[in-house]
Design a protein around this motif. Structure first.
Motif, PDB file in Angstrom:
ATOM      1  N   LEU A 150      35.615  70.276   9.944  1.00 21.74           N
ATOM      2  CA  LEU A 150      35.085  69.567   8.804  1.00 21.74           C
ATOM      3  C   LEU A 150      33.819  68.676   8.998  1.00 21.74           C
ATOM      4  O   LEU A 150      32.748  68.706   8.183  1.00 21.74           O
ATOM      5  CB  LEU A 150      35.859  68.439   8.055  1.00 21.74           C
ATOM      6  N   THR A 151      33.674  68.472  10.005  1.00 20.93           N
ATOM      7  CA  THR A 151      32.151  67.633  10.700  1.00 20.93           C
ATOM      8  C   THR A 151      31.081  68.778  10.621  1.00 20.93           C
ATOM      9  O   THR A 151      30.039  68.387  10.058  1.00 20.93           O
ATOM     10  CB  THR A 151      32.417  67.246  12.126  1.00 20.93           C
ATOM     11  N   VAL A 152      31.571  69.944  10.943  1.00 19.95           N
ATOM     12  CA  VAL A 152      30.434  71.003  10.749  1.00 19.95           C
ATOM     13  C   VAL A 152      30.152  71.332   9.404  1.00 19.95           C
ATOM     14  O   VAL A 152      28.804  71.579   9.088  1.00 19.95           O
ATOM     15  CB  VAL A 152      30.774  72.309  11.772  1.00 19.95           C
ATOM     16  N   VAL A 153      31.345  71.516   8.628  1.00 17.67           N
ATOM     17  CA  VAL A 153      30.903  71.875   7.221  1.00 17.67           C
ATOM     18  C   VAL A 153      30.264  70.810   6.695  1.00 17.67           C
ATOM     19  O   VAL A 153      29.107  71.079   5.786  1.00 17.67           O
ATOM     20  CB  VAL A 153      32.377  72.131   6.623  1.00 17.67           C
ATOM     21  N   VAL A 154      30.699  69.580   6.662  1.00 12.64           N
ATOM     22  CA  VAL A 154      29.832  68.409   5.994  1.00 12.64           C
ATOM     23  C   VAL A 154      28.318  68.371   6.420  1.00 12.64           C
ATOM     24  O   VAL A 154      27.284  68.292   5.539  1.00 12.64           O
ATOM     25  CB  VAL A 154      30.598  66.994   6.407  1.00 12.64           C
ATOM     26  N   GLY A 155      28.153  68.605   7.749  1.00 11.53           N
ATOM     27  CA  GLY A 155      26.698  68.563   8.486  1.00 11.53           C
ATOM     28  C   GLY A 155      25.957  69.636   7.869  1.00 11.53           C
ATOM     29  O   GLY A 155      24.844  69.328   7.531  1.00 11.53           O
ATOM     30  N   VAL A 156      26.358  70.895   7.871  1.00 12.78           N
ATOM     31  CA  VAL A 156      25.582  71.932   7.357  1.00 12.78           C
ATOM     32  C   VAL A 156      25.307  71.952   5.930  1.00 12.78           C
ATOM     33  O   VAL A 156      24.300  71.926   5.200  1.00 12.78           O
ATOM     34  CB  VAL A 156      26.337  73.454   7.561  1.00 12.78           C
ATOM     35  N   LEU A 157      26.434  71.287   4.944  1.00 13.32           N
ATOM     36  CA  LEU A 157      26.036  71.036   3.678  1.00 13.32           C
ATOM     37  C   LEU A 157      24.906  70.107   3.545  1.00 13.32           C
ATOM     38  O   LEU A 157      24.181  70.216   2.502  1.00 13.32           O
ATOM     39  CB  LEU A 157      27.340  70.678   2.871  1.00 13.32           C
ATOM     40  N   GLY A 158      25.022  69.077   4.237  1.00 11.78           N
ATOM     41  CA  GLY A 158      24.125  67.938   3.964  1.00 11.78           C
ATOM     42  C   GLY A 158      22.838  68.626   4.360  1.00 11.78           C
ATOM     43  O   GLY A 158      21.872  68.137   3.806  1.00 11.78           O
ATOM     44  N   LEU A 159      22.440  69.381   5.338  1.00 17.02           N
ATOM     45  CA  LEU A 159      21.190  69.957   5.928  1.00 17.02           C
ATOM     46  C   LEU A 159      20.683  70.790   4.678  1.00 17.02           C
ATOM     47  O   LEU A 159      19.592  70.924   4.379  1.00 17.02           O
ATOM     48  CB  LEU A 159      21.665  70.868   7.088  1.00 17.02           C
ATOM     49  N   LEU A 160      21.670  71.694   3.993  1.00 14.69           N
ATOM     50  CA  LEU A 160      21.134  72.568   3.032  1.00 14.69           C
ATOM     51  C   LEU A 160      20.440  71.914   1.844  1.00 14.69           C
ATOM     52  O   LEU A 160      19.756  72.118   1.171  1.00 14.69           O
ATOM     53  CB  LEU A 160      22.288  73.442   2.714  1.00 14.69           C
ATOM     54  N   LEU A 161      21.140  70.751   1.373  1.00 14.86           N
ATOM     55  CA  LEU A 161      21.107  69.868   0.462  1.00 14.86           C
ATOM     56  C   LEU A 161      19.670  68.992   0.527  1.00 14.86           C
ATOM     57  O   LEU A 161      18.930  68.525  -0.352  1.00 14.86           O
ATOM     58  CB  LEU A 161      22.276  68.732  -0.056  1.00 14.86           C
ATOM     59  N   SER A 162      19.385  68.804   1.837  1.00 11.93           N
ATOM     60  CA  SER A 162      18.167  67.873   2.208  1.00 11.93           C
ATOM     61  C   SER A 162      16.984  68.919   2.029  1.00 11.93           C
ATOM     62  O   SER A 162      15.687  68.325   2.253  1.00 11.93           O
ATOM     63  CB  SER A 162      18.235  67.345   3.740  1.00 11.93           C
ATOM     64  N   LEU A 163      17.123  70.312   2.049  1.00 16.64           N
ATOM     65  CA  LEU A 163      15.673  70.895   2.454  1.00 16.64           C
ATOM     66  C   LEU A 163      14.894  70.903   1.123  1.00 16.64           C
ATOM     67  O   LEU A 163      13.720  70.765   1.260  1.00 16.64           O
ATOM     68  CB  LEU A 163      16.038  72.422   2.538  1.00 16.64           C
ATOM     69  N   PRO A 164      15.522  71.010  -0.095  1.00 20.37           N
ATOM     70  CA  PRO A 164      14.718  70.501  -1.300  1.00 20.37           C
ATOM     71  C   PRO A 164      14.174  69.046  -1.544  1.00 20.37           C
ATOM     72  O   PRO A 164      15.467  68.455  -1.322  1.00 20.37           O
ATOM     73  CB  PRO A 164      15.269  71.359  -2.548  1.00 20.37           C
ATOM     74  N   LYS A 165      12.957  68.551  -1.540  1.00 18.42           N
ATOM     75  CA  LYS A 165      13.006  67.172  -1.547  1.00 18.42           C
ATOM     76  C   LYS A 165      13.200  66.735  -3.378  1.00 18.42           C
ATOM     77  O   LYS A 165      12.240  66.727  -3.916  1.00 18.42           O
ATOM     78  CB  LYS A 165      11.637  66.823  -1.402  1.00 18.42           C
ATOM     79  N   ILE A 166      14.472  66.441  -3.477  1.00 17.95           N
ATOM     80  CA  ILE A 166      14.717  66.264  -4.948  1.00 17.95           C
ATOM     81  C   ILE A 166      14.253  65.021  -5.222  1.00 17.95           C
ATOM     82  O   ILE A 166      13.402  64.710  -6.572  1.00 17.95           O
ATOM     83  CB  ILE A 166      16.196  66.228  -5.192  1.00 17.95           C
ATOM     84  N   LEU A 167      14.558  63.843  -4.789  1.00 15.34           N
ATOM     85  CA  LEU A 167      13.974  62.540  -5.002  1.00 15.34           C
ATOM     86  C   LEU A 167      13.615  61.928  -3.610  1.00 15.34           C
ATOM     87  O   LEU A 167      13.867  62.187  -2.607  1.00 15.34           O
ATOM     88  CB  LEU A 167      15.280  61.719  -5.808  1.00 15.34           C
ATOM     89  N   THR A 168      12.733  60.659  -3.908  1.00 14.37           N
ATOM     90  CA  THR A 168      12.706  59.945  -2.763  1.00 14.37           C
ATOM     91  C   THR A 168      13.793  59.314  -2.294  1.00 14.37           C
ATOM     92  O   THR A 168      14.735  59.027  -2.932  1.00 14.37           O
ATOM     93  CB  THR A 168      11.565  58.902  -3.183  1.00 14.37           C
TER      94      THR A 168
END
Length: 476
Positions: free
Chosen positions: A362-380
């Motif tokens: 789950l550490t890997v899954v959560v980390g990878v999900l966080g990575l993918l969501l960080s790629l687009p700069k949605i908000l400051t």
């Protein structure tokens, strides 16, 4: 464009130090409980470093200057109040937590036992959204920082940051995160103490004051309404962040009971000094008319331009360490929450070894999900925190009243959370974002307290005494 391999190598070298330290501390992890909260015997020194390393986030180092750039002196003071007050107040909660739920390991142990199923699943769902949002702010911060100072493309920077953090979090969970945090917080504090004075010794205090007076006199106004709204509205979401975040509950359980109040109070006061120091860099940008390409970049820009390359690199070390420590702590908090709270509900008879392995997956899954969501700069970073603040504010009073009052009504709490979040976001999008946070907090308070008085529901505190106990501790 050719990649700056030397700069990438420097970042990787620092990351490998973190990974090696994480592996070293992971050797003492023998079961799932230690992966979640370590030994549960942290004293004041290690408790403070663990708290500071998590709570001195990329937001502290980058969004605090952003708030000072937007709101001036009151913005800097407000940001210090936002995070510092929440940590100090959580110290009192931590003392109570040890008394009423001595075997707990997560906020889910408390919320799921104190209230009912519908409250628990609503809370967990919104907590997952909040923690992912916090992880995303750190990912955005890492990308912006390395792009600004080291010329590493944003996407490469995000991947580098998450690769390091996921790796050392995977090894030993809480033990690795807390162990590495000791070194990270030393780096952060040294740089927070060194870089702002270095910049001001070069540019001078008087020129900065005169420049602000001429270019942005509103930044010196301590009664600026927008700034005061940020200060007091921000306190709502800052306190809500701390009270709701499983990372703080982990540390409440991990610190010795006799030290917990003192540790949280000292950490809150110590933390407040860091955003004040780094936020002062924004005053230099205001004074000399420096406008960063992205407002998140104001502090590293000032450190590099006015402090020199050395100051820029020092600031990089501090902020990247802050980003790594907070990202690791958040990933660990969410992964272990899922492992400890939700895994037993979907899979029966999970052994201790299986639970530990699931925690690592789950550490890997959560980390990878966080990575993918960080790629687009949605908000400051600051905008993301304020957006999530509507959720945070809605749970302050259900958590507090549930810890002290045996009459708090679960149905009232459920209604309070839904109405507060719905009403808060309605105000957020129609009136103003900070007003939305304040509305969420007050709606939650009125409904939770009102239902406690009008429709009291008795609660047996013995249920919390048993919550979180494993078989080895005598649990069922």
């Amino acid at each position: 464009m050719a990649l700056p391999w030397i700069n990438i190598g420097i970042v990787l070298a620092l990351g490998l130090v973190f990974i090696a330290a994480g592996w070293y501390f992971s050797r003492r992890v023998e079961d799932a409980d230690e992966y979640i909260v370590g030994s549960g015997k942290l004293g004041v020194a290690f408790g403070m470093t663990s708290l500071l390393a998590f709570w001195i986030t990329g937001n502290t180092m980058l969004a605090a200057p952003e708030s000072a750039y937007n709101f001036g002196i009151t913005g800097a003071l407000g940001y210090a109040l936002i995070g510092g007050s929440g940590v100090v107040l959580f110290g009192f909660l931590s003392k109570r937590i040890h008394q009423v739920i001595p075997h707990g390991k997560s906020v889910g142990d408390y919320y799921g036992t104190r209230y009912d199923g519908k409250n628990y699943f609503l809370f967990i769902a919104l907590l997952i959204i909040y923690v992912l949002g916090l992880i995303v702010t750190q990912g955005i911060g890492g990308g912006v920082l390395l792009e600004q100072i080291f010329d590493i493309p944003y996407m490469v920077s995000v991947v580098l940051t998450f690769a390091v953090v996921i790796t050392y979090s995977y090894f030993g969970g809480f033990r690795s995160v807390a162990g590495v945090a000791y070194f990270q917080v030393l780096l952060i504090l040294v740089v927070a103490i060194v870089v702002p004075p270095l910049v001001y010794f070069k540019v001078g205090f008087t020129p900065v004051y005169q420049g602000m007076l001429e270019t942005t006199p509103s930044s010196l106004n301590l009664t600026n309404q927008a700034a005061l709204l940020f200060m007091f509205g921000g306190a709502f979401f800052g306190i809500g962040e701390v009270f709701m975040d499983n990372t703080f509950w982990q540390r409440a359980y991990a610190i010795r009971q006799e030290d917990v109040l003192k540790t949280f109070m000292m950490s809150g006061i110590g933390w407040a000094l860091v955003p004040l120091a780094v936020a002062s860099l924004a005053f230099v940008a205001l004074a000399f008319g420096r406008e960063p390409e992205q407002i998140n970049q104001v502090a590293p820009l000032v450190a590099q331009v006015y402090g020199g390359q050395f100051a820029g690199w020092l600031f990089l070390v501090a902020v990247w360490s802050a980003l790594a420590s907070t990202t690791a702590a958040s990933i660990n908090a969410l992964a272990t929450l899922l492992m400890h709270d939700l895994l037993p509900r979907v899979k029966e008879d999970v052994s201790g070894d299986e639970s530990l392995q699931y925690g690592k997956y789950l550490t890997v899954v959560v980390g990878v999900l966080g990575l993918l969501l960080s790629l687009p700069k949605i908000l400051t970073m600051l905008q993301m925190l304020i957006f999530l603040g509507v959720i945070n504010a809605a749970f302050i009073f259900p958590i507090v009243l549930g810890l002290w009052s045996e009459k708090t009504n679960p149905n009232g709490v459920f209604v309070a959370a839904i109405v507060a979040i719905a009403g808060g976001y309605a105000v957020y999008f129609t009136v103003g974002n900070l007003q939305g946070i304040i509305a969420s907090g007050w709606l939650s308070f009125l409904i939770t307290a009102g239902s406690t008085v009008v429709w009291p529901r008795e609660f047996d505190w013995r249920k919390l005494q048993l919550a979180g106990r494993s078989a080895s501790e005598g649990g069922d």
